[in-house]
Enzyme design. Structure first.
Site, PDB file in Angstrom:
ATOM      1  N   ARG A  91       0.830  -1.202   0.000  1.00  0.00           N
ATOM      2  CA  ARG A  91       0.000   0.000   0.000  1.00  0.00           C
ATOM      3  C   ARG A  91       0.869   1.259   0.000  1.00  0.00           C
ATOM      4  O   ARG A  91       0.542   2.259  -0.612  1.00  0.00           O
ATOM      5  CB  ARG A  91      -0.870  -0.025   1.268  1.00  0.00           C
ATOM      6  CG  ARG A  91      -2.142   0.763   1.198  1.00  0.00           C
ATOM      7  CD  ARG A  91      -2.890   0.786   2.539  1.00  0.00           C
ATOM      8  NE  ARG A  91      -2.935  -0.461   3.265  1.00  0.00           N
ATOM      9  CZ  ARG A  91      -3.910  -1.367   3.168  1.00  0.00           C
ATOM     10  NH1 ARG A  91      -4.925  -1.159   2.362  1.00  0.00           N
ATOM     11  NH2 ARG A  91      -3.866  -2.475   3.887  1.00  0.00           N
ATOM     12  N   TYR A  92       1.957   1.205   0.758  1.00  0.00           N
ATOM     13  CA  TYR A  92       2.874   2.340   0.869  1.00  0.00           C
ATOM     14  C   TYR A  92       4.181   1.951   0.173  1.00  0.00           C
ATOM     15  O   TYR A  92       4.573   0.787   0.201  1.00  0.00           O
ATOM     16  CB  TYR A  92       3.195   2.638   2.332  1.00  0.00           C
ATOM     17  CG  TYR A  92       2.000   2.862   3.210  1.00  0.00           C
ATOM     18  CD1 TYR A  92       1.423   4.129   3.321  1.00  0.00           C
ATOM     19  CD2 TYR A  92       1.443   1.821   3.938  1.00  0.00           C
ATOM     20  CE1 TYR A  92       0.329   4.343   4.144  1.00  0.00           C
ATOM     21  CE2 TYR A  92       0.348   2.023   4.759  1.00  0.00           C
ATOM     22  CZ  TYR A  92      -0.198   3.286   4.854  1.00  0.00           C
ATOM     23  OH  TYR A  92      -1.279   3.495   5.653  1.00  0.00           O
ATOM     24  N   ARG A  95       7.061  -0.182   2.373  1.00  0.00           N
ATOM     25  CA  ARG A  95       6.774  -1.344   3.231  1.00  0.00           C
ATOM     26  C   ARG A  95       5.662  -2.191   2.646  1.00  0.00           C
ATOM     27  O   ARG A  95       4.806  -1.683   1.913  1.00  0.00           O
ATOM     28  CB  ARG A  95       6.429  -0.910   4.653  1.00  0.00           C
ATOM     29  CG  ARG A  95       5.287   0.104   4.748  1.00  0.00           C
ATOM     30  CD  ARG A  95       5.476   0.936   6.010  1.00  0.00           C
ATOM     31  NE  ARG A  95       4.418   1.881   6.272  1.00  0.00           N
ATOM     32  CZ  ARG A  95       4.395   3.132   5.802  1.00  0.00           C
ATOM     33  NH1 ARG A  95       5.335   3.567   4.986  1.00  0.00           N
ATOM     34  NH2 ARG A  95       3.424   3.939   6.131  1.00  0.00           N
ATOM     35  N   CYS A 104      -5.697 -17.411  13.524  1.00  0.00           N
ATOM     36  CA  CYS A 104      -5.336 -16.697  14.745  1.00  0.00           C
ATOM     37  C   CYS A 104      -5.559 -17.617  15.935  1.00  0.00           C
ATOM     38  O   CYS A 104      -6.407 -18.509  15.875  1.00  0.00           O
ATOM     39  CB  CYS A 104      -6.198 -15.447  14.928  1.00  0.00           C
ATOM     40  SG  CYS A 104      -6.081 -14.312  13.540  1.00  0.00           S
ATOM     41  N   CYS A 108     -11.038 -12.114  17.317  1.00  0.00           N
ATOM     42  CA  CYS A 108     -11.609 -10.909  17.903  1.00  0.00           C
ATOM     43  C   CYS A 108     -12.935 -10.637  17.201  1.00  0.00           C
ATOM     44  O   CYS A 108     -13.000 -10.699  15.967  1.00  0.00           O
ATOM     45  CB  CYS A 108     -10.654  -9.732  17.696  1.00  0.00           C
ATOM     46  SG  CYS A 108      -8.946 -10.149  18.106  1.00  0.00           S
ATOM     47  N   CYS A 111     -12.859  -7.998  14.411  1.00  0.00           N
ATOM     48  CA  CYS A 111     -11.724  -8.113  13.483  1.00  0.00           C
ATOM     49  C   CYS A 111     -11.994  -7.462  12.126  1.00  0.00           C
ATOM     50  O   CYS A 111     -13.019  -7.703  11.507  1.00  0.00           O
ATOM     51  CB  CYS A 111     -11.399  -9.586  13.271  1.00  0.00           C
ATOM     52  SG  CYS A 111     -10.115  -9.836  12.033  1.00  0.00           S
ATOM     53  N   ARG A 113     -10.333  -8.121   9.496  1.00  0.00           N
ATOM     54  CA  ARG A 113     -10.146  -9.109   8.420  1.00  0.00           C
ATOM     55  C   ARG A 113     -11.001 -10.338   8.676  1.00  0.00           C
ATOM     56  O   ARG A 113     -10.643 -11.443   8.311  1.00  0.00           O
ATOM     57  CB  ARG A 113      -8.661  -9.503   8.302  1.00  0.00           C
ATOM     58  CG  ARG A 113      -7.771  -8.360   7.894  1.00  0.00           C
ATOM     59  CD  ARG A 113      -6.470  -8.826   7.229  1.00  0.00           C
ATOM     60  NE  ARG A 113      -5.704  -7.669   6.823  1.00  0.00           N
ATOM     61  CZ  ARG A 113      -4.615  -7.223   7.439  1.00  0.00           C
ATOM     62  NH1 ARG A 113      -4.133  -7.882   8.489  1.00  0.00           N
ATOM     63  NH2 ARG A 113      -3.986  -6.144   7.013  1.00  0.00           N
ATOM     64  N   ASP A 274     -12.676  -0.348  12.455  1.00  0.00           N
ATOM     65  CA  ASP A 274     -12.949  -0.368  11.012  1.00  0.00           C
ATOM     66  C   ASP A 274     -14.393  -0.769  10.738  1.00  0.00           C
ATOM     67  O   ASP A 274     -15.085  -1.296  11.615  1.00  0.00           O
ATOM     68  CB  ASP A 274     -11.987  -1.343  10.324  1.00  0.00           C
ATOM     69  CG  ASP A 274     -10.559  -0.845  10.392  1.00  0.00           C
ATOM     70  OD1 ASP A 274     -10.332   0.324  10.042  1.00  0.00           O
ATOM     71  OD2 ASP A 274      -9.676  -1.610  10.824  1.00  0.00           O
ATOM     72  N   ASP A 311      -7.960   3.819   9.346  1.00  0.00           N
ATOM     73  CA  ASP A 311      -7.638   3.268   8.033  1.00  0.00           C
ATOM     74  C   ASP A 311      -8.737   3.718   7.082  1.00  0.00           C
ATOM     75  O   ASP A 311      -9.908   3.370   7.274  1.00  0.00           O
ATOM     76  CB  ASP A 311      -7.568   1.738   8.099  1.00  0.00           C
ATOM     77  CG  ASP A 311      -6.154   1.256   8.338  1.00  0.00           C
ATOM     78  OD1 ASP A 311      -5.337   1.383   7.418  1.00  0.00           O
ATOM     79  OD2 ASP A 311      -5.883   0.778   9.451  1.00  0.00           O
ATOM     80  N   LYS A 318      -3.517   4.961   6.181  1.00  0.00           N
ATOM     81  CA  LYS A 318      -3.884   5.454   7.512  1.00  0.00           C
ATOM     82  C   LYS A 318      -3.891   6.977   7.538  1.00  0.00           C
ATOM     83  O   LYS A 318      -3.046   7.606   6.907  1.00  0.00           O
ATOM     84  CB  LYS A 318      -2.879   4.946   8.540  1.00  0.00           C
ATOM     85  CG  LYS A 318      -2.940   3.444   8.751  1.00  0.00           C
ATOM     86  CD  LYS A 318      -1.904   2.994   9.761  1.00  0.00           C
ATOM     87  CE  LYS A 318      -2.144   1.555  10.149  1.00  0.00           C
ATOM     88  NZ  LYS A 318      -2.083   0.632   9.009  1.00  0.00           N
TER      89      LYS A 318
HETATM   90  S1  SF4 Z   1      -7.888  -8.640  14.880  1.00  0.00           S
HETATM   91 FE1  SF4 Z   1      -8.386 -10.297  13.429  1.00  0.00          FE
HETATM   92  S2  SF4 Z   1      -6.409 -10.834  12.514  1.00  0.00           S
HETATM   93 FE2  SF4 Z   1      -5.969  -9.724  14.424  1.00  0.00          FE
HETATM   94  S3  SF4 Z   1      -5.803 -11.304  16.047  1.00  0.00           S
HETATM   95 FE3  SF4 Z   1      -7.916 -10.565  16.062  1.00  0.00          FE
HETATM   96  S4  SF4 Z   1      -8.977 -12.023  14.741  1.00  0.00           S
HETATM   97 FE4  SF4 Z   1      -6.810 -12.257  14.251  1.00  0.00          FE
END
Ligand code: SF4
Length: 350
Positions: A91-92, A95, A104, A108, A111, A113, A274, A311, A318
């Site tokens: 994206r940048y 990096r 994972c 979360c 999340c 993603r 997000d 983001d 960002k």
């Molecule tokens: S935010 Fe998403 S990618 Fe990051 S640890 Fe939690 S579940 Fe996994």
């Protein structure tokens, strides 16, 4: 019941006392849509008697996740728009993200993603995809930093992590390798000598960004895991997400940021949540976020100040979104606010 393995299903959540039996069906619908995992360490941290427990709120699925808001999107930060080869987001200019794995140790509920991670997600790069990702980095001399994220790269075995670190270490123009992880908090015992050795890249600094959102996550065990990384020469920074019902409180945020600094972890990013699907119950307004971040000024040391960022949806990167303390009045004059909210002329008029 003993909690010696990761909780992954609605039935196991009920069995662990984390979800009421009456809610099992609704939670099973959520779990069939978005991955669930609560490690034994986290399950032990949850206070079953507190209906607002901040650890439970981050990891125990909620029927509210089935509600989609019109502004939400499957790829809220636009990874797909900047992915030249599988597993790379460029994206940048200087990096790249390298997403070697989309698994994972915990999932979360907010999340960003969530459509990509988990058992139904994008999986792990094949050997050929990994070769292509490393070849892409090697062919782009402008890439100064590689950020391993995912998923959580620290779920990979030390052998596989070590192989990736070695391959990146051989690319001269890559000067910094950074890992983003929750493992030191959610599975602190994994941070052992073998894993630490695997993370270290010969002749280049390794950074580890620890994701934690509430001071109660920073247990004695988590602090020990971070200390082992840092004592081995790894530099640590933090990243947190500002979440309604978890850390949208000035005292909690101050305690979290101080705890990071006490652990020798420099607070780095505080993300505005997000627009991930089914996460509107976690989002607060930008104004509320700005007020909370402003409340840290003066209240806690400069070392404890994270950068509040958003983001930009669509993959535009960002943006720093903390409220500015200074307003231009014209003619080279400004009004600047101190940490108590008092306004002052700059340059002073007297
Ligand atoms: S935010 Fe998403 S990618 Fe990051 S640890 Fe939690 S579940 Fe996994």
């Amino acid at each position: 019941m003993t909690m010696d393995r990761t909780i992954r299903t609605a039935g196991e959540l009920v069995g662990a006392g984390l979800v009421g039996a009456a809610d099992e069906q609704a939670i099973a619908r959520v779990a069939s849509r978005y991955a669930v995992a609560i490690s034994p360490t986290l399950a032990r941290l949850i206070d079953r008697d507190d209906p607002h427990d901040p650890i439970a709120r981050q990891f125990v699925p909620d029927a509210a996740e089935l509600t989609l808001a019109p502004e939400e999107r499957a790829d809220p930060i636009g990874d797909g728009a900047h992915s030249p080869v599988a597993g790379i987001v460029h994206r940048y200019p200087d990096r790249v993200l390298m997403k070697a794995v989309h698994v994972c140790p915990v999932y979360c509920r907010f999340c960003f993603r969530r459509e990509m991670v988990g058992p139904q997600g994008l999986g792990t790069l094949t050997p050929a995809e990994l070769d292509a990702a490393v070849a892409y980095i090697a062919a782009h001399p402008e890439i100064w930093e590689v950020i391993l994220t995912g998923g959580d790269p620290l779920v990979l075995s030390p052998r596989r992590l070590g192989e990736i670190a070695k391959r990146l270490g051989k690319i001269d123009h890559v000067k910094i390798v950074r890992f983003h992880t929750r493992v030191p908090v959610v599975e602190p015992d994994r941070i052992d000598a073998e894993l630490i050795a695997a993370l270290k890249v010969s002749g280049k600094p390794t950074y580890v960004a620890l994701h934690a959102n509430h001071p109660r996550e920073l247990t004695t065990e988590a602090r020990g895991a971070a200390a082992r990384l840092i004592d081995a020469g790894i530099v640590m920074v933090s990243q947190s997400v500002l979440l309604k019902g978890v850390n949208d409180d000035a005292d909690v945020l101050a305690e979290l940021m101080r705890a990071f600094v006490e652990m020798r972890i420099k607070p780095y990013y505080l993300h505005h949540p997000d627009l991930a699907p089914g996460t509107s119950h976690f989002r607060l307004s930008i104004e509320e976020g700005q007020a909370l971040v402003a409340s840290l000024r003066g209240r806690v040391s400069g070392l404890c100040q994270p950068t509040y960022i958003l983001d930009i949806p669509g993959g535009h990167g960002k943006a720093v979104i903390g409220a500015s303390a200074i307003e231009a009045e014209g003619g080279g004059c400004y009004t600047v606010s101190d940490f108590r909210g008092n306004k002052h002329a700059y340059p002073p008029k007297d």
